[in-house]
Design a protein around this motif. Sequence first.
Motif, PDB file in Angstrom:
ATOM      1  N   ALA A  82      16.218 -47.836 -57.578  1.00 55.41           N
ATOM      2  CA  ALA A  82      16.311 -49.005 -58.287  1.00 55.41           C
ATOM      3  C   ALA A  82      16.924 -50.136 -57.681  1.00 55.41           C
ATOM      4  CB  ALA A  82      17.201 -48.585 -59.522  1.00 55.41           C
ATOM      5  N   ASP A  83      16.887 -51.301 -58.217  1.00 54.35           N
ATOM      6  CA  ASP A  83      17.534 -52.592 -57.793  1.00 54.35           C
ATOM      7  C   ASP A  83      19.133 -52.266 -57.350  1.00 54.35           C
ATOM      8  OD1 ASP A  83      15.295 -53.857 -57.697  1.00 54.35           O
ATOM      9  OD2 ASP A  83      15.850 -54.958 -59.438  1.00 54.35           O
ATOM     10  N   ASP A  84      19.779 -51.600 -58.050  1.00 54.14           N
ATOM     11  CA  ASP A  84      21.271 -51.157 -57.901  1.00 54.14           C
ATOM     12  C   ASP A  84      21.481 -50.049 -56.741  1.00 54.14           C
ATOM     13  OD1 ASP A  84      20.717 -49.122 -59.373  1.00 54.14           O
ATOM     14  OD2 ASP A  84      22.259 -49.171 -60.639  1.00 54.14           O
ATOM     15  N   GLY A  85      20.521 -49.510 -56.303  1.00 57.63           N
ATOM     16  CA  GLY A  85      20.611 -48.288 -55.337  1.00 57.63           C
ATOM     17  C   GLY A  85      20.625 -47.036 -55.747  1.00 57.63           C
ATOM     18  N   SER A  86      20.569 -47.101 -57.231  1.00 60.55           N
ATOM     19  CA  SER A  86      20.368 -45.597 -57.848  1.00 60.55           C
ATOM     20  C   SER A  86      18.999 -45.114 -57.567  1.00 60.55           C
ATOM     21  CB  SER A  86      20.944 -45.787 -59.260  1.00 60.55           C
ATOM     22  OG  SER A  86      20.186 -46.666 -59.733  1.00 60.55           O
ATOM     23  N   THR A  87      18.973 -43.706 -57.630  1.00 57.74           N
ATOM     24  CA  THR A  87      17.666 -43.157 -57.373  1.00 57.74           C
ATOM     25  C   THR A  87      17.344 -42.123 -58.609  1.00 57.74           C
ATOM     26  OG1 THR A  87      18.861 -41.486 -55.862  1.00 57.74           O
ATOM     27  CG2 THR A  87      18.074 -43.381 -54.843  1.00 57.74           C
ATOM     28  N   LEU A  88      16.002 -41.850 -58.440  1.00 53.80           N
ATOM     29  CA  LEU A  88      15.500 -40.971 -59.470  1.00 53.80           C
ATOM     30  C   LEU A  88      14.269 -40.376 -58.533  1.00 53.80           C
ATOM     31  CD1 LEU A  88      15.260 -40.196 -62.591  1.00 53.80           C
ATOM     32  CD2 LEU A  88      13.485 -42.167 -62.794  1.00 53.80           C
ATOM     33  N   ILE A 102      -8.391 -36.516 -55.275  1.00 52.12           N
ATOM     34  CA  ILE A 102      -7.498 -35.654 -55.548  1.00 52.12           C
ATOM     35  C   ILE A 102      -6.815 -36.077 -56.945  1.00 52.12           C
ATOM     36  CG2 ILE A 102      -4.839 -35.080 -54.918  1.00 52.12           C
ATOM     37  CD1 ILE A 102      -5.716 -35.676 -52.112  1.00 52.12           C
ATOM     38  N   ASN A 103      -6.724 -35.243 -57.996  1.00 52.47           N
ATOM     39  CA  ASN A 103      -6.156 -35.618 -59.340  1.00 52.47           C
ATOM     40  C   ASN A 103      -4.897 -34.910 -59.218  1.00 52.47           C
ATOM     41  OD1 ASN A 103      -8.791 -36.651 -60.314  1.00 52.47           O
ATOM     42  ND2 ASN A 103      -9.347 -34.717 -60.086  1.00 52.47           N
ATOM     43  N   PHE A 104      -3.862 -35.806 -59.932  1.00 51.94           N
ATOM     44  CA  PHE A 104      -2.356 -35.432 -59.884  1.00 51.94           C
ATOM     45  C   PHE A 104      -1.570 -36.082 -61.000  1.00 51.94           C
ATOM     46  CE2 PHE A 104      -2.877 -38.869 -56.901  1.00 51.94           C
ATOM     47  CZ  PHE A 104      -1.827 -39.792 -57.348  1.00 51.94           C
ATOM     48  N   ASP A 105      -0.677 -35.217 -61.540  1.00 47.64           N
ATOM     49  CA  ASP A 105       0.192 -35.701 -62.439  1.00 47.64           C
ATOM     50  C   ASP A 105       1.382 -36.153 -61.742  1.00 47.64           C
ATOM     51  OD1 ASP A 105      -1.291 -34.840 -64.570  1.00 47.64           O
ATOM     52  OD2 ASP A 105      -0.462 -32.914 -64.710  1.00 47.64           O
ATOM     53  N   ILE A 106       2.155 -37.043 -62.449  1.00 41.22           N
ATOM     54  CA  ILE A 106       3.272 -37.506 -62.060  1.00 41.22           C
ATOM     55  C   ILE A 106       4.620 -37.516 -63.004  1.00 41.22           C
ATOM     56  CG2 ILE A 106       4.543 -39.758 -61.337  1.00 41.22           C
ATOM     57  CD1 ILE A 106       1.696 -40.796 -60.799  1.00 41.22           C
ATOM     58  N   LYS A 107       5.627 -37.043 -62.581  1.00 36.74           N
ATOM     59  CA  LYS A 107       6.808 -36.949 -63.553  1.00 36.74           C
ATOM     60  C   LYS A 107       7.947 -37.062 -63.099  1.00 36.74           C
ATOM     61  CE  LYS A 107       8.986 -33.026 -66.445  1.00 36.74           C
ATOM     62  NZ  LYS A 107       9.122 -31.721 -66.930  1.00 36.74           N
ATOM     63  N   ALA A 108       8.687 -38.057 -63.593  1.00 41.57           N
ATOM     64  CA  ALA A 108       9.999 -38.480 -63.185  1.00 41.57           C
ATOM     65  C   ALA A 108      11.240 -37.661 -63.507  1.00 41.57           C
ATOM     66  CB  ALA A 108      10.294 -39.946 -63.482  1.00 41.57           C
ATOM     67  N   ASP A 109      12.221 -37.506 -62.791  1.00 44.78           N
ATOM     68  CA  ASP A 109      13.192 -36.628 -63.227  1.00 44.78           C
ATOM     69  C   ASP A 109      14.033 -37.167 -64.570  1.00 44.78           C
ATOM     70  OD1 ASP A 109      12.778 -34.926 -61.092  1.00 44.78           O
ATOM     71  OD2 ASP A 109      14.633 -35.628 -59.961  1.00 44.78           O
ATOM     72  N   GLU A 110      14.614 -36.421 -65.154  1.00 38.21           N
ATOM     73  CA  GLU A 110      15.373 -37.087 -66.550  1.00 38.21           C
ATOM     74  C   GLU A 110      16.680 -37.441 -65.990  1.00 38.21           C
ATOM     75  OE1 GLU A 110      15.694 -34.102 -69.609  1.00 38.21           O
ATOM     76  OE2 GLU A 110      13.625 -33.166 -69.232  1.00 38.21           O
ATOM     77  N   THR A 111      17.364 -37.468 -64.883  1.00 44.06           N
ATOM     78  CA  THR A 111      18.560 -38.023 -64.862  1.00 44.06           C
ATOM     79  C   THR A 111      18.497 -38.385 -63.309  1.00 44.06           C
ATOM     80  OG1 THR A 111      19.361 -35.763 -64.181  1.00 44.06           O
ATOM     81  CG2 THR A 111      20.040 -36.500 -66.147  1.00 44.06           C
ATOM     82  N   ALA A 112      19.304 -39.808 -63.238  1.00 46.59           N
ATOM     83  CA  ALA A 112      19.234 -40.630 -62.085  1.00 46.59           C
ATOM     84  C   ALA A 112      20.658 -40.184 -60.988  1.00 46.59           C
ATOM     85  CB  ALA A 112      19.339 -42.037 -62.293  1.00 46.59           C
ATOM     86  N   THR A 113      20.599 -40.472 -59.948  1.00 47.46           N
ATOM     87  CA  THR A 113      21.744 -40.213 -59.061  1.00 47.46           C
ATOM     88  C   THR A 113      22.355 -41.854 -58.914  1.00 47.46           C
ATOM     89  OG1 THR A 113      20.557 -38.254 -57.910  1.00 47.46           O
ATOM     90  CG2 THR A 113      22.463 -39.496 -56.770  1.00 47.46           C
ATOM     91  N   PRO A 114      23.458 -41.933 -59.010  1.00 39.70           N
ATOM     92  CA  PRO A 114      24.130 -43.086 -59.049  1.00 39.70           C
ATOM     93  C   PRO A 114      24.077 -43.563 -57.555  1.00 39.70           C
ATOM     94  CG  PRO A 114      25.609 -41.590 -59.970  1.00 39.70           C
ATOM     95  CD  PRO A 114      24.533 -40.778 -59.606  1.00 39.70           C
ATOM     96  N   ALA A 115      23.998 -44.810 -57.238  1.00 40.98           N
ATOM     97  CA  ALA A 115      24.030 -45.367 -56.083  1.00 40.98           C
ATOM     98  C   ALA A 115      25.379 -45.099 -55.271  1.00 40.98           C
ATOM     99  CB  ALA A 115      23.907 -47.070 -56.094  1.00 40.98           C
ATOM    100  N   PRO A 116      25.371 -45.039 -54.090  1.00 42.43           N
ATOM    101  CA  PRO A 116      26.626 -44.790 -53.403  1.00 42.43           C
ATOM    102  C   PRO A 116      27.585 -45.987 -53.450  1.00 42.43           C
ATOM    103  CG  PRO A 116      24.641 -44.876 -51.882  1.00 42.43           C
ATOM    104  CD  PRO A 116      24.306 -44.871 -53.198  1.00 42.43           C
ATOM    105  N   ASN A 117      28.704 -45.618 -53.450  1.00 45.89           N
ATOM    106  CA  ASN A 117      29.741 -46.619 -53.467  1.00 45.89           C
ATOM    107  C   ASN A 117      29.717 -47.541 -52.361  1.00 45.89           C
ATOM    108  OD1 ASN A 117      30.064 -45.846 -55.986  1.00 45.89           O
ATOM    109  ND2 ASN A 117      32.002 -44.765 -55.437  1.00 45.89           N
TER     110      ASN A 117
END
Length: 117
Positions: A82-88, A102-117
């Motif tokens: 994300a723009d703030d540096g957090s990741t998913l 190639i046929n594929f499914d895409i699934k994002a994780d349910e929780t993000a990792t906060p950006a490093p301080n």
Amino acid sequence: MTTARLSAAIRSLSVIAAGTLLVGCSASVDVGSSGPKLSADKLATTVSEKLARTTGRPKPDIVCPEDLVGKAGTTTRCELTADDGSTLGVSVDVTSVDGEQINFDIKADETATPAPN
């Protein structure tokens, strides 16, 4: 980073994840005559475009560390930043291969990792 900004970032990423999970993203890519393999860069672009279409938001920054091999059952992980540096994390699972497509499914994780301080 303040708690409010962190919460906003996580909500933003959660919206992307929720939209992805609710819609059940799938994609198909014709890889041409080079064999059933999709480069990491092309995979990242495809995932970013699909997530943008699914969520109605701008294309997110996606990085995929490896090529996607066109074999049913193959999985790779990409990362959305994300723009703030957090990741998913984003999983890409090959569902089938039809010749060079190639046929594929895409699934994002349910929780993000906060950006490093």
